[in-house]
Design a protein around this motif. Structure first.
Motif, PDB file in Angstrom:
ATOM      1  N   LEU A  92     -19.595   0.089 -12.054  1.00  0.00           N
ATOM      2  CA  LEU A  92     -18.970   0.516 -11.126  1.00  0.00           C
ATOM      3  C   LEU A  92     -19.778   0.276  -9.864  1.00  0.00           C
ATOM      4  CD1 LEU A  92     -18.951   4.791 -12.865  1.00  0.00           C
ATOM      5  CD2 LEU A  92     -17.248   3.460 -11.483  1.00  0.00           C
ATOM      6  N   LYS A  93     -21.330  -0.077 -10.149  1.00  0.00           N
ATOM      7  CA  LYS A  93     -21.865  -0.711  -9.429  1.00  0.00           C
ATOM      8  C   LYS A  93     -21.221  -2.257  -8.414  1.00  0.00           C
ATOM      9  CE  LYS A  93     -26.006  -1.759 -10.593  1.00  0.00           C
ATOM     10  NZ  LYS A  93     -26.908  -1.907 -11.609  1.00  0.00           N
ATOM     11  N   THR A  94     -20.367  -3.080  -9.481  1.00  0.00           N
ATOM     12  CA  THR A  94     -20.001  -3.946  -8.833  1.00  0.00           C
ATOM     13  C   THR A  94     -18.769  -4.403  -8.640  1.00  0.00           C
ATOM     14  OG1 THR A  94     -19.188  -4.861 -11.061  1.00  0.00           O
ATOM     15  CG2 THR A  94     -21.614  -5.461 -10.104  1.00  0.00           C
ATOM     16  N   GLU A  95     -17.700  -3.779  -8.823  1.00  0.00           N
ATOM     17  CA  GLU A  95     -16.028  -4.245  -9.183  1.00  0.00           C
ATOM     18  C   GLU A  95     -15.387  -2.274  -8.410  1.00  0.00           C
ATOM     19  OE1 GLU A  95     -13.778  -3.860 -12.907  1.00  0.00           O
ATOM     20  OE2 GLU A  95     -15.626  -4.657 -14.170  1.00  0.00           O
ATOM     21  N   TYR A  96     -16.295  -1.235  -8.365  1.00  0.00           N
ATOM     22  CA  TYR A  96     -16.293   0.096  -6.913  1.00  0.00           C
ATOM     23  C   TYR A  96     -16.512   0.237  -6.789  1.00  0.00           C
ATOM     24  CZ  TYR A  96     -12.671  -0.551 -11.030  1.00  0.00           C
ATOM     25  OH  TYR A  96     -11.784  -1.033 -12.262  1.00  0.00           O
ATOM     26  N   ALA A  97     -17.618  -0.076  -6.125  1.00  0.00           N
ATOM     27  CA  ALA A  97     -19.294  -0.082  -5.107  1.00  0.00           C
ATOM     28  C   ALA A  97     -18.106   0.121  -4.113  1.00  0.00           C
ATOM     29  CB  ALA A  97     -19.385  -1.942  -4.674  1.00  0.00           C
ATOM     30  N   GLY A  98     -19.042   1.127  -3.898  1.00  0.00           N
ATOM     31  CA  GLY A  98     -18.823   1.957  -2.624  1.00  0.00           C
ATOM     32  C   GLY A  98     -17.422   3.316  -2.500  1.00  0.00           C
ATOM     33  N   THR A  99     -16.941   3.753  -3.543  1.00  0.00           N
ATOM     34  CA  THR A  99     -15.855   4.421  -3.646  1.00  0.00           C
ATOM     35  C   THR A  99     -17.294   5.787  -4.542  1.00  0.00           C
ATOM     36  OG1 THR A  99     -16.227   4.213  -6.632  1.00  0.00           O
ATOM     37  CG2 THR A  99     -14.769   3.014  -4.722  1.00  0.00           C
ATOM     38  N   GLU A 100     -16.367   6.779  -4.370  1.00  0.00           N
ATOM     39  CA  GLU A 100     -17.015   7.847  -4.483  1.00  0.00           C
ATOM     40  C   GLU A 100     -17.714   7.857  -5.645  1.00  0.00           C
ATOM     41  OE1 GLU A 100     -14.502  11.179  -3.273  1.00  0.00           O
ATOM     42  OE2 GLU A 100     -14.879  10.515  -1.212  1.00  0.00           O
ATOM     43  N   SER A 101     -16.619   7.768  -6.365  1.00  0.00           N
ATOM     44  CA  SER A 101     -17.581   7.786  -8.277  1.00  0.00           C
ATOM     45  C   SER A 101     -18.962   7.013  -8.675  1.00  0.00           C
ATOM     46  CB  SER A 101     -16.504   7.358  -8.558  1.00  0.00           C
ATOM     47  OG  SER A 101     -15.223   7.749  -8.726  1.00  0.00           O
ATOM     48  N   THR A 102     -18.683   6.110  -7.729  1.00  0.00           N
ATOM     49  CA  THR A 102     -20.067   5.580  -7.778  1.00  0.00           C
ATOM     50  C   THR A 102     -21.514   5.969  -7.337  1.00  0.00           C
ATOM     51  OG1 THR A 102     -18.782   2.978  -7.363  1.00  0.00           O
ATOM     52  CG2 THR A 102     -21.016   3.058  -7.021  1.00  0.00           C
ATOM     53  N   GLU A 103     -20.873   6.332  -6.426  1.00  0.00           N
ATOM     54  CA  GLU A 103     -22.340   7.077  -5.782  1.00  0.00           C
ATOM     55  C   GLU A 103     -22.335   8.814  -6.106  1.00  0.00           C
ATOM     56  OE1 GLU A 103     -23.629   6.332  -3.185  1.00  0.00           O
ATOM     57  OE2 GLU A 103     -22.617   4.201  -3.665  1.00  0.00           O
ATOM     58  N   LEU A 104     -21.446   8.362  -7.231  1.00  0.00           N
ATOM     59  CA  LEU A 104     -21.460   9.891  -7.971  1.00  0.00           C
ATOM     60  C   LEU A 104     -22.356  10.350  -9.290  1.00  0.00           C
ATOM     61  CD1 LEU A 104     -18.476  12.556  -7.429  1.00  0.00           C
ATOM     62  CD2 LEU A 104     -21.038  13.076  -7.350  1.00  0.00           C
ATOM     63  N   GLY A 105     -22.159   8.239  -9.990  1.00  0.00           N
ATOM     64  CA  GLY A 105     -22.900   7.795 -11.365  1.00  0.00           C
ATOM     65  C   GLY A 105     -24.075   7.572 -10.799  1.00  0.00           C
ATOM     66  N   ARG A 106     -24.476   6.798  -9.490  1.00  0.00           N
ATOM     67  CA  ARG A 106     -25.770   6.636  -9.215  1.00  0.00           C
ATOM     68  C   ARG A 106     -26.814   7.874  -9.083  1.00  0.00           C
ATOM     69  NH1 ARG A 106     -26.857   2.027  -7.112  1.00  0.00           N
ATOM     70  NH2 ARG A 106     -24.783   1.517  -6.072  1.00  0.00           N
ATOM     71  N   LYS A 107     -26.166   9.204  -8.333  1.00  0.00           N
ATOM     72  CA  LYS A 107     -27.197  10.046  -8.232  1.00  0.00           C
ATOM     73  C   LYS A 107     -27.690  10.764  -9.431  1.00  0.00           C
ATOM     74  CE  LYS A 107     -27.127  14.359  -6.024  1.00  0.00           C
ATOM     75  NZ  LYS A 107     -25.913  15.477  -5.278  1.00  0.00           N
ATOM     76  N   HIS A 108     -26.229  10.731 -10.336  1.00  0.00           N
ATOM     77  CA  HIS A 108     -27.309  11.628 -11.529  1.00  0.00           C
ATOM     78  C   HIS A 108     -27.275  11.697 -13.114  1.00  0.00           C
ATOM     79  CE1 HIS A 108     -24.530  14.530  -9.242  1.00  0.00           C
ATOM     80  NE2 HIS A 108     -23.109  14.264  -9.613  1.00  0.00           N
ATOM     81  N   TYR A 109     -26.921   9.306 -12.567  1.00  0.00           N
ATOM     82  CA  TYR A 109     -27.342   8.290 -13.957  1.00  0.00           C
ATOM     83  C   TYR A 109     -28.463   7.614 -13.109  1.00  0.00           C
ATOM     84  CZ  TYR A 109     -23.792  11.542 -15.755  1.00  0.00           C
ATOM     85  OH  TYR A 109     -22.583  12.402 -16.634  1.00  0.00           O
TER      86      TYR A 109
END
Length: 427
Positions: A271-288
């Motif tokens: 999520l951090k590399t391949e999908y950086a900038g997507t909403e899912s990445t930001e949600l994952g970074r916030k919750h985990y």
């Protein structure tokens, strides 16, 4: 007495017209109710005017055809065909054409009267006239030699102009045939989903000197936009799938499940590399945050914190919707899903709102597809029952839809089918 022979979905029935007018439409309360999907609730009206009848379109969405032509108003004769979508309605009069044309014959001729053809004074207006204006009388033209010369000269000049225009247009078309061919060639790549190759083909083979080159450039821009949108949509969809999988793994890990922490770290890194900038990445970074920092937290931490409560609420609402679906209460299932975001939006982050709105749309599409599938099955069952003249059972089959589905589209279709079956049963 006039009548209507109605043919719809291979079935025919006769309807006697009583009174001075009758409305035809999809609304069950219409004088003549038809179930065709292209019919408006109040589609058209048949009305008496003197001794004749005419059809008037009621600003329907798909129009009314009379003997194959779309008409807003039209006088009707015995045997005229009115078409509404796939439904066919044949207008008839007792006694056939003789009865239908009685008023015209009484007026003194076999054809329809023109406007202004009233009584002896020429003033009135016969009720049998149609909506067309009579043609104006022909003008008298002098047939002199001078007039003929003018006509010949004008014809020659006009012919020269036409030839010139044809030659110019032909030259332009021939000159631009290169770009036309390039556009057609690029579509072969587009149809196969090979947008990069289509763009390259247009860029390499387009002729900048051709008059249609702007179309080539526009097509390149359209394909680039389409490609970017598709890639962004696909990327966001995959990112949501990765985040969902990451969430399940983390919950299982904290509950003591057999989950390798290395698998969780790999998903977070993806999520951090391949999908950086997507909403899912930001949600994952916030919750985990720990997992996204490359750290493995101790098992058994409070899984409700860090977004877990929101996810658990969503799963609970999904479970409720499933229970409604088992009873075919699809409206209640839809409402359960819809209210998830609307009742929590004030306490959710913007990214969370967008994330769950996407999940809500997916669930609504799934519910609608399930409802359509079940309705199609009920419809097939009812048709078999009708073929075997088990009309009461067929009516009960559709009433089950009316009583449970709660979705207007299916309810209206089922009610229309019930009316048809009751009409067949009454014959």
């Amino acid at each position: 007495m006039p009548n209507l022979k109605i043919r719809e979905e291979g079935r025919e029935h006769l309807h006697q017209i009583e009174g001075e007018s009758i409305t035809i439409g999809r609304d069950p309360s219409a004088g003549v109710a038809i179930g065709d999907a292209k019919a408006s609730k109040e589609h058209c009206r048949l009305e008496r005017s003197g001794a004749r009848w005419r059809v008037v379109d009621l600003e329907s969405k798909n129009g009314t055809r009379v003997n194959g032509d779309f008409r807003n108003k039209a006088w009707l004769e015995h045997g005229d065909l009115i078409q509404i979508g796939g439904a066919e309605i044949r207008f008839g009069v007792e006694g056939g054409p003789r009865a239908a044309g009685a008023s015209v014959a009484a007026a003194g001729g076999g054809g329809r009267m023109r406007k202004g053809a009233g009584g002896p004074s020429g003033g009135g207006r016969d009720e049998a006239e149609d909506d067309r204006e009579a043609p104006p009388p022909p003008r008298q033209r002098r047939d002199t030699s001078q007039d003929k010369l003018i006509i010949v000269g004008a014809t020659v000049v006009f012919s020269i102009v036409i030839i010139f225009i044809v030659l110019k247009v032909g030259a332009a078309v021939q000159l631009d045939e290169v770009n036309r061919g390039v556009l057609r060639g690029a579509e072969q790549y587009v149809n196969q989903g090979r947008w990069d190759e289509a763009i390259s083909y247009l860029q390499e083979h387009g002729d900048p000197t051709g008059s249609a080159y702007p179309e080539v450039q526009k097509r390149i821009r359209d394909l680039q936009t389409r490609k970017d949108d598709f890639q962004a949509t696909t990327r966001n969809t995959i990112a949501r799938t990765v985040l969902s999988k990451l969430s399940r793994y983390i919950e299982s890990y904290h509950r003591g499940g057999n989950v390798d922490p290395a698998d969780i770290l790999r998903l977070a890194e993806s999520l951090k590399t391949e999908y950086a900038g997507t909403e899912s990445t930001e949600l994952g970074r916030k919750h985990y945050p720990a997992w996204f920092a490359g750290k493995v937290p101790q098992r058994g931490v409070d899984i409700v914190s860090g977004g877990g409560r929101l996810r658990k609420d969503w799963e609970a609402e999904i479970a409720k919707a499933r229970e409604f679906e088992k009873e075919w209460h699809f409206r209640e299932a839809r409402e359960t899903i819809l209210k998830f975001v609307t009742t929590r939006e004030f306490s959710m982050e913007a990214a969370e709102v967008e994330h769950y709105k996407g999940l809500v749309e997916e669930q609504l599409r799934r519910i609608d597809l399930l409802a359509q599938s079940i309705y199609s099955g009920r419809e097939g069952l009812a048709r078999d029952q009708v073929k075997n003249q088990r009309y009461d059972e067929a009516i009960a089959t559709f009433r089950k839809v009316v009583e449970t589905f709660g979705i207007d589209t299916f309810v209206r279709k089922a009610q229309a089918e019930i009316q048809k079956i009751e009409a067949m049963k009454g014959k």
